[in-house]
Write a protein that holds these residues in place. Structure first.
Motif, PDB file in Angstrom:
ATOM      1  N   THR A   1      -4.871   9.900  -8.556  1.00  0.00           N
ATOM      2  CA  THR A   1      -6.264   9.610  -8.893  1.00  0.00           C
ATOM      3  C   THR A   1      -7.123  10.751  -8.336  1.00  0.00           C
ATOM      4  OG1 THR A   1      -6.374   8.306  -6.903  1.00  0.00           O
ATOM      5  CG2 THR A   1      -6.045   7.090  -8.927  1.00  0.00           C
TER       6      THR A   1
ATOM      7  N   ASP B   1       2.037  -0.865  -4.638  1.00  0.00           N
ATOM      8  CA  ASP B   1       0.659  -0.354  -4.680  1.00  0.00           C
ATOM      9  C   ASP B   1      -0.005  -0.782  -5.976  1.00  0.00           C
ATOM     10  OD1 ASP B   1      -0.924   2.116  -2.999  1.00  0.00           O
ATOM     11  OD2 ASP B   1      -1.737   1.519  -4.960  1.00  0.00           O
ATOM     12  N   ARG B   2      -1.268  -1.142  -5.850  1.00  0.00           N
ATOM     13  CA  ARG B   2      -1.948  -1.638  -7.057  1.00  0.00           C
ATOM     14  C   ARG B   2      -2.387  -0.534  -8.005  1.00  0.00           C
ATOM     15  NH1 ARG B   2      -6.958  -4.502  -4.216  1.00  0.00           N
ATOM     16  NH2 ARG B   2      -7.948  -2.705  -3.276  1.00  0.00           N
TER      17      ARG B   2
ATOM     18  N   GLY C   1       0.834  -1.202   0.000  1.00  0.00           N
ATOM     19  CA  GLY C   1       0.000   0.000   0.000  1.00  0.00           C
ATOM     20  C   GLY C   1       0.866   1.248   0.000  1.00  0.00           C
TER      21      GLY C   1
ATOM     22  N   VAL D   1      -1.346  -6.968  -4.680  1.00  0.00           N
ATOM     23  CA  VAL D   1      -1.015  -8.032  -3.730  1.00  0.00           C
ATOM     24  C   VAL D   1      -2.269  -8.869  -3.476  1.00  0.00           C
ATOM     25  CG1 VAL D   1      -0.290  -8.508  -1.355  1.00  0.00           C
ATOM     26  CG2 VAL D   1       0.827  -6.692  -2.677  1.00  0.00           C
TER      27      VAL D   1
ATOM     28  N   PHE E   1     -12.163   4.967  -2.877  1.00  0.00           N
ATOM     29  CA  PHE E   1     -12.114   6.345  -3.367  1.00  0.00           C
ATOM     30  C   PHE E   1     -11.982   6.366  -4.885  1.00  0.00           C
ATOM     31  CE2 PHE E   1     -11.449   7.279   1.048  1.00  0.00           C
ATOM     32  CZ  PHE E   1     -11.907   8.579   1.199  1.00  0.00           C
ATOM     33  N   TYR E   2     -12.345   5.248  -5.512  1.00  0.00           N
ATOM     34  CA  TYR E   2     -12.091   5.138  -6.943  1.00  0.00           C
ATOM     35  C   TYR E   2     -13.323   5.364  -7.812  1.00  0.00           C
ATOM     36  CZ  TYR E   2      -8.151   2.939  -4.705  1.00  0.00           C
ATOM     37  OH  TYR E   2      -7.100   2.688  -3.873  1.00  0.00           O
TER      38      TYR E   2
ATOM     39  N   GLU F   1      -5.216   2.810   8.251  1.00  0.00           N
ATOM     40  CA  GLU F   1      -6.602   2.314   8.248  1.00  0.00           C
ATOM     41  C   GLU F   1      -6.680   0.790   8.184  1.00  0.00           C
ATOM     42  OE1 GLU F   1     -10.106   4.232   7.206  1.00  0.00           O
ATOM     43  OE2 GLU F   1      -9.068   5.595   5.849  1.00  0.00           O
TER      44      GLU F   1
ATOM     45  N   SER G   1      -9.933  14.809  -3.017  1.00  0.00           N
ATOM     46  CA  SER G   1     -10.415  16.097  -2.538  1.00  0.00           C
ATOM     47  C   SER G   1      -9.498  16.595  -1.421  1.00  0.00           C
ATOM     48  CB  SER G   1     -11.865  15.930  -2.089  1.00  0.00           C
ATOM     49  OG  SER G   1     -12.398  17.151  -1.644  1.00  0.00           O
ATOM     50  N   GLY G   2     -10.089  17.281  -0.442  1.00  0.00           N
ATOM     51  CA  GLY G   2      -9.255  17.910   0.584  1.00  0.00           C
ATOM     52  C   GLY G   2      -9.079  17.048   1.821  1.00  0.00           C
TER      53      GLY G   2
ATOM     54  N   ILE H   1      -1.164   7.211   2.086  1.00  0.00           N
ATOM     55  CA  ILE H   1      -0.469   8.119   3.004  1.00  0.00           C
ATOM     56  C   ILE H   1       0.252   7.337   4.103  1.00  0.00           C
ATOM     57  CG2 ILE H   1      -0.862   9.937   4.727  1.00  0.00           C
ATOM     58  CD1 ILE H   1      -2.850  11.159   2.712  1.00  0.00           C
ATOM     59  N   SER H   2      -0.399   6.319   4.663  1.00  0.00           N
ATOM     60  CA  SER H   2       0.283   5.587   5.739  1.00  0.00           C
ATOM     61  C   SER H   2       1.457   4.791   5.189  1.00  0.00           C
ATOM     62  CB  SER H   2      -0.684   4.686   6.500  1.00  0.00           C
ATOM     63  OG  SER H   2      -1.170   3.660   5.685  1.00  0.00           O
TER      64      SER H   2
ATOM     65  N   HIS I   1      -5.515  16.064  -0.937  1.00  0.00           N
ATOM     66  CA  HIS I   1      -5.029  14.700  -0.699  1.00  0.00           C
ATOM     67  C   HIS I   1      -3.865  14.357  -1.627  1.00  0.00           C
ATOM     68  CE1 HIS I   1      -5.052  10.273  -1.036  1.00  0.00           C
ATOM     69  NE2 HIS I   1      -5.442  10.297   0.230  1.00  0.00           N
TER      70      HIS I   1
ATOM     71  N   GLN J   1     -16.421  18.450   0.695  1.00  0.00           N
ATOM     72  CA  GLN J   1     -16.791  17.084   1.066  1.00  0.00           C
ATOM     73  C   GLN J   1     -18.198  17.106   1.644  1.00  0.00           C
ATOM     74  OE1 GLN J   1     -13.273  16.341   3.525  1.00  0.00           O
ATOM     75  NE2 GLN J   1     -12.682  14.742   2.106  1.00  0.00           N
TER      76      GLN J   1
ATOM     77  N   VAL K   1       1.187  -2.977  -8.837  1.00  0.00           N
ATOM     78  CA  VAL K   1       1.485  -4.279  -8.238  1.00  0.00           C
ATOM     79  C   VAL K   1       0.351  -4.636  -7.279  1.00  0.00           C
ATOM     80  CG1 VAL K   1       3.154  -5.630  -6.909  1.00  0.00           C
ATOM     81  CG2 VAL K   1       3.955  -3.762  -8.364  1.00  0.00           C
TER      82      VAL K   1
HETATM   83  C1  LIG Z   1      -7.129   7.231  -4.148  1.00  0.00           C
HETATM   84  C2  LIG Z   1      -7.509   7.747  -2.794  1.00  0.00           C
HETATM   85  C3  LIG Z   1      -8.013   9.030  -2.669  1.00  0.00           C
HETATM   86  C4  LIG Z   1      -8.369   9.518  -1.414  1.00  0.00           C
HETATM   87  N1  LIG Z   1      -8.841  10.796  -1.306  1.00  0.00           N
HETATM   88  C5  LIG Z   1      -9.116  11.306  -0.087  1.00  0.00           C
HETATM   89  C6  LIG Z   1      -9.543  12.647   0.054  1.00  0.00           C
HETATM   90  O1  LIG Z   1      -9.663  13.380  -0.905  1.00  0.00           O
HETATM   91  N2  LIG Z   1      -9.802  13.107   1.297  1.00  0.00           N
HETATM   92  C7  LIG Z   1      -9.657  12.314   2.391  1.00  0.00           C
HETATM   93  O2  LIG Z   1      -9.906  12.795   3.501  1.00  0.00           O
HETATM   94  N3  LIG Z   1      -9.262  11.041   2.287  1.00  0.00           N
HETATM   95  C8  LIG Z   1      -8.990  10.512   1.083  1.00  0.00           C
HETATM   96  N4  LIG Z   1      -8.573   9.223   0.967  1.00  0.00           N
HETATM   97  C9  LIG Z   1      -8.489   8.397   2.171  1.00  0.00           C
HETATM   98  C10 LIG Z   1      -7.247   8.659   2.972  1.00  0.00           C
HETATM   99  O3  LIG Z   1      -6.100   8.484   2.194  1.00  0.00           O
HETATM  100  C11 LIG Z   1      -7.211   7.680   4.114  1.00  0.00           C
HETATM  101  O4  LIG Z   1      -8.390   7.808   4.849  1.00  0.00           O
HETATM  102  C12 LIG Z   1      -6.087   7.894   5.095  1.00  0.00           C
HETATM  103  O5  LIG Z   1      -5.052   8.650   4.589  1.00  0.00           O
HETATM  104  C13 LIG Z   1      -5.545   6.545   5.521  1.00  0.00           C
HETATM  105  O6  LIG Z   1      -4.600   6.149   4.621  1.00  0.00           O
HETATM  106  P1  LIG Z   1      -4.097   4.659   4.450  1.00  0.00           P
HETATM  107  O7  LIG Z   1      -2.786   4.813   3.787  1.00  0.00           O
HETATM  108  O8  LIG Z   1      -4.172   3.894   5.722  1.00  0.00           O
HETATM  109  O9  LIG Z   1      -5.162   4.002   3.485  1.00  0.00           O
HETATM  110  P2  LIG Z   1      -5.530   4.378   1.945  1.00  0.00           P
HETATM  111  O10 LIG Z   1      -5.458   5.835   1.731  1.00  0.00           O
HETATM  112  O11 LIG Z   1      -6.770   3.686   1.683  1.00  0.00           O
HETATM  113  O12 LIG Z   1      -4.329   3.720   1.130  1.00  0.00           O
HETATM  114  C14 LIG Z   1      -4.221   2.335   0.894  1.00  0.00           C
HETATM  115  C15 LIG Z   1      -3.359   2.104  -0.315  1.00  0.00           C
HETATM  116  O13 LIG Z   1      -3.148   0.711  -0.448  1.00  0.00           O
HETATM  117  C16 LIG Z   1      -3.324   0.341  -1.791  1.00  0.00           C
HETATM  118  N5  LIG Z   1      -3.795  -1.047  -1.822  1.00  0.00           N
HETATM  119  C17 LIG Z   1      -4.928  -1.534  -1.286  1.00  0.00           C
HETATM  120  N6  LIG Z   1      -5.027  -2.849  -1.469  1.00  0.00           N
HETATM  121  C18 LIG Z   1      -3.903  -3.218  -2.148  1.00  0.00           C
HETATM  122  C19 LIG Z   1      -3.425  -4.457  -2.645  1.00  0.00           C
HETATM  123  N7  LIG Z   1      -4.113  -5.597  -2.466  1.00  0.00           N
HETATM  124  N8  LIG Z   1      -2.239  -4.476  -3.309  1.00  0.00           N
HETATM  125  C20 LIG Z   1      -1.515  -3.337  -3.486  1.00  0.00           C
HETATM  126  N9  LIG Z   1      -1.951  -2.128  -3.038  1.00  0.00           N
HETATM  127  C21 LIG Z   1      -3.108  -2.075  -2.377  1.00  0.00           C
HETATM  128  C22 LIG Z   1      -4.344   1.319  -2.345  1.00  0.00           C
HETATM  129  O14 LIG Z   1      -4.233   1.453  -3.740  1.00  0.00           O
HETATM  130  C23 LIG Z   1      -3.998   2.589  -1.604  1.00  0.00           C
HETATM  131  O15 LIG Z   1      -3.071   3.376  -2.319  1.00  0.00           O
HETATM  132  C24 LIG Z   1      -8.223   8.695  -0.271  1.00  0.00           C
HETATM  133  C25 LIG Z   1      -7.727   7.394  -0.406  1.00  0.00           C
HETATM  134  C26 LIG Z   1      -7.345   6.927  -1.640  1.00  0.00           C
HETATM  135  C27 LIG Z   1      -6.793   5.524  -1.757  1.00  0.00           C
END
Ligand SMILES: Cc1cc2nc3c(=O)[nH]c(=O)nc-3n(C[C@H](O)[C@H](O)[C@H](O)COP(=O)(O)OP(=O)(O)OC[C@H]3O[C@@H](n4cnc5c(N)ncnc54)[C@H](O)[C@@H]3O)c2cc1C
Length: 485
Positions: A59, A52-53, A29, A150, A268-269, A323, A62-63, A32-33, A126, A250, A148
């Motif tokens: 993509t 990341d897939r 993934g 997973v 978010f797609y 998350e 928003s904010g 952000i995390s 974002h 939002q 990629v």
């Molecule tokens: C494309 C996108 C746009 C977003 N836009 C906003 C926004 O505008 N405002 C907002 O408040 N929050 C947004 N969010 C949510 C925000 O990023 C999350 O709530 C927060 O940052 C937690 O981030 P995270 O990295 O734990 O999870 P996520 O942000 O969900 O990131 C998870 C990542 O893991 C990747 N992933 C998931 N499954 C697989 C797999 N099987 N193999 C490889 N990769 C995988 C995903 O493509 C993604 O990039 C968005 C999330 C995404 C993915």
């Protein structure tokens, strides 16, 4: 105005040490995390590969809000100058009824209070945050691979295995599941079935161009103000982003409204045209604003029956973050700060790694430090959301009356500022790096030497006291009497 100084004004720098034992990590993934985790681990001396897939960064999005507990991290990572080019500093929140357009109240984010937290309350796009983290991570040597997918992750002997959708198998010393709320790592490596059910709200996120808004006298003022207006009823949170060139919106639409604005998946797609959304019940200003947004991403809030109890698997080689460990609700104002704080804590702990024996205590410490905080902050955010969303009735009237209470500049005396700081201190003054270093100083450093080394030292001191020192006796197992078994 006299000082209300209560908290240390200077935040602790993140990642001050390089690990003596440097491991290979795969982070599943690159959100952000994932990117934040990759950056801190690599900075701590480890070698990190992110998968990341998504085909690419960028993509539709928003904010998001960057409260002081996060902005102080971002200031160190990106620098003030780079941040000022894309972020907008929030100075106040007007509370507005979304249906009538009536202004209910105003909450100023007092600079003197913000200063005490050690950070600013920023508003960003974002995509900007993700791109800045990507640059930060790749600049220190993280390898990020897009496209990629997973399929699963499993414990190995001893190395965990990452199985890709194309059948390829990758291994690393450690794997981080940073793959978001629907985490495949959580489902496969931890065996936790995803029982997500509708949570009752859909999030629509969009961007209006400032150029268009500036042609409208009301909306023009809105995009130029350093404010985070919150519309109440159906919640609409919006603010300028990208140095006021764009305006992020939002809308949190309750399930009861039905229609295309309340459909879709937890992702978010999905993108839907603005014309598909029923905005007829909103105030004129809101309708004009929404019509300037070409499309919205649609995401759903899902509830899960249980919290994830263990953030690391039994082998202590696979760990969840962001998350994947603690699913939030889309569009939360503290989501980004919580997931980056997770990363800082994990990275800080692993910057002290010099022995495999520390991996398990470090992972336990990471969860111990983060779990309580994320739960408390999420609860606070849910409580506020319910308050903003109150339906018409006596409770809403009482809320509005409370919000409308005018606080003039003269009212903001020391005691009121202290109260204001106390309201936010728990969340905003937190320093993730400090929390991890504190654990290290209190607990971690006592076990920082490899267990064999400590055992050897114990034996040596025992043997010295028994005056029977030989190279054989210090390496062979001893009984309690100090003799060979
Ligand atoms: C494309 C996108 C746009 C977003 N836009 C906003 C926004 O505008 N405002 C907002 O408040 N929050 C947004 N969010 C949510 C925000 O990023 C999350 O709530 C927060 O940052 C937690 O981030 P995270 O990295 O734990 O999870 P996520 O942000 O969900 O990131 C998870 C990542 O893991 C990747 N992933 C998931 N499954 C697989 C797999 N099987 N193999 C490889 N990769 C995988 C995903 O493509 C993604 O990039 C968005 C999330 C995404 C993915």
């Amino acid at each position: 105005m006299s000082s209300i100084n209560t908290y240390p004004p200077f935040p602790m720098p993140t990642i001050n040490y390089k690990a003596a034992l440097q491991l290979d990590w795969i982070v599943v993934g690159g959100g952000i995390s994932g990117l934040a985790t990759a950056f801190v681990l690599q900075k701590a001396g480890h070698r990190v590969r992110v998968l990341d897939r998504l085909k690419k960064l960028g993509t539709p999005a928003s904010g998001l809000r960057v409260p002081p507990n996060l902005s102080k991290i971002f200031k160190q990572w990106f620098g003030e100058e780079a941040l000022s080019k894309v972020a907008v500093r929030n100075v106040g929140t007007p509370w507005i009824d979304i249906n009538t357009g009536e202004r209910i109240g105003y909450h100023p984010w007092k600079p003197v209070v913000m200063k005490e937290t050690g950070g600013d309350f920023l508003m960003m796009h974002h995509e900007d945050v993700q791109k800045m983290l990507y640059k930060l991570a790749t600049d220190v040597g993280v390898k990020v691979e897009f496209g990629v997918d997973v399929a699963s992750v499993e414990a190995g002997d001893p190395k965990p295995r990452v199985i890709l959708a194309n059948g390829e198998v990758l291994t690393a010393d450690m794997v981080v599941g940073a793959d978001g709320a629907t985490s495949i790592v959580r489902q496969t490596a931890f065996g936790i079935e995803d029982d997500a059910v509708q949570g009752g709200v859909t999030l629509l996120g969009g961007i209006a161009p400032a150029e268009e808004m500036l042609k409208d006298p009301v909306l023009g003022k809105m995009v130029l103000a350093d404010e985070w207006p919150i519309f109440m009823g159906t919640i609409g949170a919006c603010h300028p982003v990208r140095a006021k060139k764009e305006f992020a919106i939002q809308l949190f639409v309750p399930t009861s409204e039905g229609g295309p604005q309340n459909d879709g998946k937890e992702s978010f797609y999905e993108v839907i045209p603005t014309s598909a959304i029923d905005i007829s019940s909103y105030a004129d200003d809101v309708q004009r604003l929404l019509k300037m947004v070409p499309y919205f991403t649609r995401s759903r809030y899902m509830k899960r029956s249980k919290e994830v109890t263990d953030w690391m698997d039994k082998s202590c080689r696979i760990v969840l973050i962001g998350e994947a460990a603690h699913p939030w609700f889309p569009g939360g104002s503290h989501t980004t700060s919580m997931v980056v704080e997770d990363a800082v804590v994990l990275g800080t702990l692993f910057s002290h790694l010099d022995s495999w024996s520390q991996v398990k205590p470090f992972l336990y410490a990471y969860q111990e430090i983060r779990e309580g905080r994320t739960k408390a902050v999420k609860q606070e955010e849910l409580t506020n959301t319910i308050l903003v969303h109150l339906p018409p009735g006596p409770e809403r009237d009482a809320r509005n009356l409370h919000m409308a209470t005018p606080a003039t500049e003269a009212d903001w005396d020391d005691s009121m500022l202290q109260r204001e700081l106390a309201n936010f201190a728990g969340i905003f003054c937190y320093d993730a790096s400090d929390a991890a270093e504190e654990w290290w100083v209190d607990w971690g450093r006592y076990s920082h030497r490899p267990s064999e080394e400590r055992e050897r030292e114990t034996r040596l001191s025992f043997l010295y006291s028994s005056a029977v020192v030989s190279s054989e006796s210090v390496t062979a197992p001893l009984t309690g009497e100090g003799k060979k078994q």
